[in-house]
Every structure is written in C-alpha cells, then in structure tokens.
Enzyme design. Structure first.
Site, PDB file in Angstrom:
ATOM      1  N   ARG A 123      -0.943  -0.432  17.997  1.00 19.40           N
ATOM      2  CA  ARG A 123      -1.555   0.896  17.714  1.00 19.40           C
ATOM      3  C   ARG A 123      -2.657   0.987  18.453  1.00 19.40           C
ATOM      4  NH1 ARG A 123      -3.268   0.445  11.727  1.00 19.40           N
ATOM      5  NH2 ARG A 123      -1.140   1.111  11.450  1.00 19.40           N
ATOM      6  N   ARG A 147     -11.640   1.251  11.947  1.00 20.44           N
ATOM      7  CA  ARG A 147     -10.365   1.651  12.682  1.00 20.44           C
ATOM      8  C   ARG A 147     -10.600   2.853  13.556  1.00 20.44           C
ATOM      9  NH1 ARG A 147      -6.025  -0.485   9.785  1.00 20.44           N
ATOM     10  NH2 ARG A 147      -6.529  -2.412   8.989  1.00 20.44           N
ATOM     11  N   LYS A 191     -10.421  -3.258   5.694  1.00 24.24           N
ATOM     12  CA  LYS A 191     -10.352  -2.504   6.874  1.00 24.24           C
ATOM     13  C   LYS A 191     -11.439  -1.268   6.544  1.00 24.24           C
ATOM     14  CE  LYS A 191      -6.067  -1.204   6.158  1.00 24.24           C
ATOM     15  NZ  LYS A 191      -4.845  -0.293   5.900  1.00 24.24           N
ATOM     16  N   LYS A 219     -12.743   2.986   7.692  1.00 24.40           N
ATOM     17  CA  LYS A 219     -12.298   3.988   8.317  1.00 24.40           C
ATOM     18  C   LYS A 219     -13.347   4.931   8.384  1.00 24.40           C
ATOM     19  CE  LYS A 219      -7.520   3.183   7.190  1.00 24.40           C
ATOM     20  NZ  LYS A 219      -6.290   3.637   6.537  1.00 24.40           N
ATOM     21  N   CYS A 236       4.976   8.891   5.988  1.00 31.40           N
ATOM     22  CA  CYS A 236       4.795   7.668   6.730  1.00 31.40           C
ATOM     23  C   CYS A 236       5.800   7.039   7.469  1.00 31.40           C
ATOM     24  CB  CYS A 236       3.896   6.716   5.705  1.00 31.40           C
ATOM     25  SG  CYS A 236       5.400   6.080   4.647  1.00 31.40           S
ATOM     26  N   CYS A 247       8.285  -0.955   8.641  1.00 35.18           N
ATOM     27  CA  CYS A 247       7.156  -1.203   7.883  1.00 35.18           C
ATOM     28  C   CYS A 247       7.492  -2.511   6.720  1.00 35.18           C
ATOM     29  CB  CYS A 247       6.354  -0.154   7.125  1.00 35.18           C
ATOM     30  SG  CYS A 247       5.260  -0.619   5.991  1.00 35.18           S
ATOM     31  N   CYS A 298       5.216   3.575  -0.008  1.00 36.14           N
ATOM     32  CA  CYS A 298       4.569   2.704  -1.151  1.00 36.14           C
ATOM     33  C   CYS A 298       3.495   3.105  -1.332  1.00 36.14           C
ATOM     34  CB  CYS A 298       4.584   1.204  -0.489  1.00 36.14           C
ATOM     35  SG  CYS A 298       3.260   0.894   0.579  1.00 36.14           S
ATOM     36  N   CYS A 332       0.131   5.837   3.428  1.00 32.72           N
ATOM     37  CA  CYS A 332      -0.352   6.088   4.796  1.00 32.72           C
ATOM     38  C   CYS A 332      -0.113   7.530   5.198  1.00 32.72           C
ATOM     39  CB  CYS A 332       0.475   5.169   5.702  1.00 32.72           C
ATOM     40  SG  CYS A 332       0.052   3.366   5.150  1.00 32.72           S
TER      41      CYS A 332
END
Ligand code: SRM
Ligand code: SF4
Length: 572
Positions: A82, A152, A215, A217, A436, A442, A481, A485
């Site tokens: 990414r 991120r 993480k 953001k 997503c 994934c 899930c 995302c």
C-alpha cells in the site's frame, strides 16, 4: 483530573505487539535475513507484523489455499503493498511507473485504488519485493507507515474545482503526513540499500520507541464535501476559509468504524469536536493529539486501543485539556461549517475556477485491470502517456484526471471512451456504492464484498426503478467483515460480512456521513437483504418528504432508531 495510571497505559499486561515493536530495533527486525531466505515465500516470526510498518501485508490467495494444502504445498505467500500518497495526487510519469510494475511483477496485474486515496499492488512475490520498493523510490513514491501502529495515509478532499483552496489543504495533508512519519532509517536501509550509519541512533520523538498503541488515521476535509468521512478518522482537520483562503482548522478527534461481531466493548464511533486552531498551530496540535494517544492509548487490549476508546475512557474534556497543555495552545470555539454535499465524486468532466478541466472516472471497486470488454488499466496508461496534469485518487476508490487543458480535453475524452472508462449510462446508485477488497486476498474476510458488489448493485438499481425512484441513490457500502474498510458504518445501507453469503444489514446513516447506522437484520443472505431493501424502498418512494434521503427516512419513519451516542445507542 483522573489518576495518571487510569489515563495511561497501565491497563494490564502489554500485548505481544508491544514486545515485538520494542525488540524490533526501530522496525528492522530480521526482515533483511528473511528476504534472502528462499525456503519460504513468506516472512517469519515478528517480521510478519513488522513489514506492515513498511507498508506491506503478507497474504495468500484464499481461492487456492485448500487446493495447495491438498497438494502439501505452502500457501502461495505474497505481499500486498500500500503506497503512501497524502491527498492521493501523483503525476503521469508516476502513474506509468506504477502501471508497469503492476503488469510485470504482480500475480494479479491490477492496481487497486483504496478508500484511503492510495493504491495497492496485490500479489508481489518475495524475490520482487525489494525491486518494488526501489522502482517506487525512483518515481518518488514510498510506502512508509501505510500500515502498522503509526499514522496512515493522510486524506484530503478531492475537490478540483476550488483549485487554490484545495491546493492549500492538500499541502497541509502532505505536511502532516511528513510530520508524523516514522523517523527510523529502517526503510531506507532495508529496501533502498541505504548506508547503515555507524554510531547513529534512531529516534522517534513523536511516535516513541514502541510507536503508537494502534493504527492512527488523519484527514483534511474541505466542507461542504465530507468525502473523506471525518468520522472514520482519529484526527480530522476541517478547513476554514476566509474569502477563499485557508485560515485555520476545526479539529475533530476520535472517529473510527471498526467493531468485532459479538463484542459489545467494540463499536463504531463518531469523532468529537475539540475546537478551532489557526494554521500556525496545526502541527503543534497534531503532535499533541498523537502523543496523548501514544501515552494514554490502551497497549494491553488491541481491540480497545484506538483513540476512540481512549476518549471514551478518559473523557473528551480531559483529552482536550491534555492536548492544549502539550500543544501550548487553547482551542477557540469551532468556526461554523456544514457538510451539505453528498460524499460521492462528481463523475464526468468539471471545469475548475482556474479554467482547467477535470475528468472524474468511476472505477468500480477501485480495481484497475484489463477486462475482456473493458481495458480499463490500459486506458488510464494511454491517458498518462499524453496527460500533462495530475492524477488524483479519491476516497471513493475513483480516479480524477486533473488539470486537463482545453486542447487535451477532447483527446482524453476519446481515449477514456475507447477504453470503457466513461459510461454515460452509469446510475447514481452505482456511483454511490462501494465495497472493500475482501476475498480472495484479505485474510480477515468473512463474506464476499468486491466480487459481489456489481451484481448486487444491478439488483438494487432494479428495485429503485420498480418503485419509480431510478434516478435516486442510496449510499450503499459492503464490507466483508466488521472491520468496515468500505466505511459501511457510515452508509445509509451497510452490509457487513458475517459468513460466506451472509451479512448483517445496517440502516440509518445519512448522505453527508454524519450518522452511524444501526443493525436492522442479522446474518441474512443476499436474497433476504434484497427483499428487505425492496420493502423499505417501496415505503421511502411513497412516504418520503421532498428530497429526503433513504437514511433519514428510515429514522423518521421509526424503522430504525437513531444512533446518537455510539457507545450507548449502538447496541441498545
Ligand atoms: Fe482496512 C485491515 C483493506 C480502509 C479498518 N484493511 C485491513 C487489511 C489490511 C486486512 C489485514 O489486516 O490483513 C485489508 C487488506 C485487504 C486486501 O487484500 O487488500 C484492508 N482497508 C483496506 C482497503 C484496501 C479497503 C478498500 O477496499 O479500499 C482500505 C485501504 C486504506 C488505505 O489505503 O490505507 C482500507 N480499513 C479501511 C477503513 C476506511 C478508512 O480508513 O477510511 C477502515 C475503517 C476505519 C477505521 O479504521 O476505523 C479500515 N482495516 C480496518 C481494520 C479495523 C481497525 C480497527 O480499528 O480495529 C482492520 C483490521 C486491523 O487493523 O486489525 C483492517
Ligand atoms: Fe478485509 Fe474486512 Fe477490510 Fe473487507 S472489511 S478488506 S474483509 S478487513
């Protein structure tokens, strides 16, 4: 003021991720040794996690996992990369470099535009991983900190029309991204053959030796267009302009969308507003928010470690005072703003106030690949060969060909049409639908998302037409899930994968992205979902007020209760 121990990390024994970060020698681990180990296609031990801080995830194709197991073969280990691309803007030259690498060196050959305004390569085999970083470096792109417990990719509203305000906001997105980057030389040493400086000590003044608890953001947004979905971000800067010039930001903290099925201690949460700051304080506030979360975030239980949980644990006022103390500033009262526009991109051509033309291309699921009837990836590469402006990846997984001169407009339009990149019959519903990645790459996917979306939208389009609202749209998002995302937890209709072919159905987000939806039906099939949508759209079409969105309607009609305070109302 609460006791420091309560505020801080002293919440139980540290999670194993804390150990591995501490022992990693500033994110180096033994990645370099692993790279030359050709016995396995994967990364071993702690390196499996550490490569994330370098922007990569180890994956294998889940469609062929069982077959390989039968043949007693290791899963086909590969890497997903990414890129870091604050604000999502790159040049034609960079696009061509990305395109070539995807074609020559990835298993799938695709470029996948993401919901955080960057791209991913899927399926890079270990022998090509270093080459990938070096190729990207040659075109001025890196992948530092696009995964792992760090800040991120920083988002910025994709608004090509208001060009000077966008430029200023975009520059802040870049500055914030640079400011929060890990300072370790690990990336340069491992991937770019950087010199190992003898006696040099890495330092991480902002992120700290063990980086962040989880993480983090960040987004910069230009109202009235909340395309970045501020409520999905730990830290958001809302651009406040005076006479078209950026003067400061309203600061929001503590947004986040993920949850775990069956664990009511996890929930999606909207961000809280701390107040307004002038531009000169932006980086001080950024440092203060990040270091407060660094020091107070939960390092024992990773499911409760994001900023949203820190805020709910210590209280937003306490968090805000700490930020003011650390930042050496005081928030002013937030300046007025409103998110009134829809979050989608304006697909097609628009003219900016600078007289330049911009073409927003709808890329379904952000997947750029050459399909037999749609050579999309080739089409974009052909445009890049002649385009003098820039490329802008949007938070809706779309692509803007930005800054096109009047002379090039016709040529680019022609190429785009020849390669099926422009479709005049695209419905509003399709433009407002997003999924997503999910299967097959994934590892966390529970149900299909990207691969089911197109057909599912066709069915929803049919329902809208049946009820005479074929020109309308409902923000529809599918996540494979509960990590969410595709930002399904800010959709009017959100599908969240439960098991193969089964989803939880959430309703009640709004068009502007300022409300979290609530569960309506649990664990139902696609067909059952379509039946529910059919019934609800019939009501909406008949009883809605003028211009009333579907999400607002289902709340007003009492079909679903409004989530006001996530923690209190989401499971109530
Ligand atoms: Fe995500 C994990 C894909 C945006 C919440 N996400 C993953 C991983 C890396 C799976 C994994 O950990 O092994 C997925 C890789 C799939 C693949 O094969 O490519 C993945 N996430 C994506 C992307 C590509 C979805 C897309 O279709 O575009 C997006 C890439 C963003 C980027 O470029 O940086 C993506 N992920 C998001 C968003 C939306 C956003 O940020 O605006 C969210 C919800 C917002 C939030 O963070 O609250 C999101 N992803 C997660 C989570 C849950 C985090 C949490 O708070 O618990 C995970 C799992 C984790 O971190 O443990 C996750
Ligand atoms: Fe994977 Fe779940 Fe994210 Fe979809 S929502 S990409 S299935 S982690």
């Amino acid at each position: 003021m609460k006791d420091q121990k309560v505020l801080g990390q002293n919440l139980g024994s540290l999670s194993d991720n804390e150990r591995l970060k501490k022992q990693s020698n500033f994110l180096r681990g033994t990645i370099e040794q692993d790279l030359s180990d050709r016995v396995t296609g994967g990364f071993t031990g702690d390196n499996f996690q550490l490569i994330r801080f370098h922007g990569m995830y180890q994956q294998d194709d889940r469609d062929i996992r069982a077959e390989r197991q039968k043949q007693k073969l290791e899963p086909l280990q590969n890497v997903m990369l990414r890129a870091r691309m604050p604000g999502g803007i790159i040049t034609s030259m960079q696009w061509l470099g990305i395109d070539k690498f995807a074609t020559d060196y990835t298993i799938y050959g695709s470029i996948r535009l993401t919901t955080r305004q960057t791209f991913q390569f899927h399926g890079v085999l270990k022998p090509n991983v270093k080459l990938m970083h070096q190729t990207l470096n040659q075109i001025g792109i890196d992948s530092i900190g696009t995964a792992g417990d760090v800040n991120r990719n920083v988002l910025c509203t994709s608004n090509p029309v208001e060009s000077s305000l966008h430029r200023e906001a975009y520059e802040w997105a870049q500055k914030i991204s640079e400011h929060l980057l890990p300072k370790t030389r690990a990336y340069v040493e491992i991937w770019l053959d950087g010199e190992k400086l003898i006696g040099y000590q890495d330092e991480e003044p902002i992120l700290g030796k063990t980086y962040l608890p989880r993480k983090f953001k960040t987004a910069v947004v230009i109202p009235p267009h909340n395309d970045v979905d501020v409520h999905a971000n730990d830290l958001s800067f809302i651009a406040i302009a005076d006479n078209g010039k950026l003067v400061g930001f309203n600061v929001l903290v503590g947004g986040g969308l993920s949850m775990t099925h069956g664990d009511t201690k996890t929930y999606p949460r909207k961000a809280d507003e701390l107040g307004y700051v002038s531009l000169d304080k932006t980086l001080d506030v950024t440092t203060a928010v990040v270091t407060t979360q660094r020091d107070w975030g939960n390092r024992s239980n990773r499911k409760n470690s994001k900023t949203k949980y820190t805020l709910d644990r210590v209280g937003t006022d306490v968090f805000k005072s700490e930020v003011e103390k650390r930042g050496g500033m005081q928030f002013e009262v937030s300046r007025p703003y409103a998110f009134t526009e829809q979050r989608g991109d304006r697909i097609g051509w628009v003219e900016g106030i600078d007289g330049k033309h911009h073409l927003s291309l709808f890329i379904e699921n952000g997947r750029l690949l050459d399909y037999s009837d749609k050579p999309l990836k080739t089409g974009v590469a052909e445009i890049a060969k002649i385009h003098k402006g820039d490329f802008r990846i949007t938070t809706n997984q779309n692509l803007i060909i930005g800054g096109v001169s009047k002379t090039n407009k016709l040529i680019i339009d022609k190429i785009a049409r020849q390669h099926a990149l422009i479709n005049d019959d695209l419905s509003e519903q399709r433009k407002s639908s997003m999924a997503c990645v999910s299967f097959p790459t994934c590892p966390l996917a529970m149900a299909e998302a990207e691969r089911m979306l197109s057909q599912f939208v066709t069915s929803v389009e049919g329902i809208l037409v049946k009820h005479n609202v074929g020109c309308e749209q409902i923000v529809l998002r599918v996540s494979g899930c509960p990590n969410g995302c595709s930002r399904a937890m800010l959709a009017e209709i959100g599908l969240v994968g439960k098991a193969l072919g089964h989803y939880n159905l959430y309703l009640g987000g709004n068009l502007e992205g300022t409300r979290i939806p609530k569960i309506y039906r649990e664990n139902i099939t696609e067909i059952q979902i379509l039946t529910e949508i059919d019934t609800l759209v019939a009501f909406w079409a008949k009883d809605r007020n003028e211009r009333e969105g579907f999400g607002d309607f289902v709340i007003r009609a009492g079909i679903i209760e409004e989530v006001i305070v996530s923690k209190r109302d989401f499971y109530a």
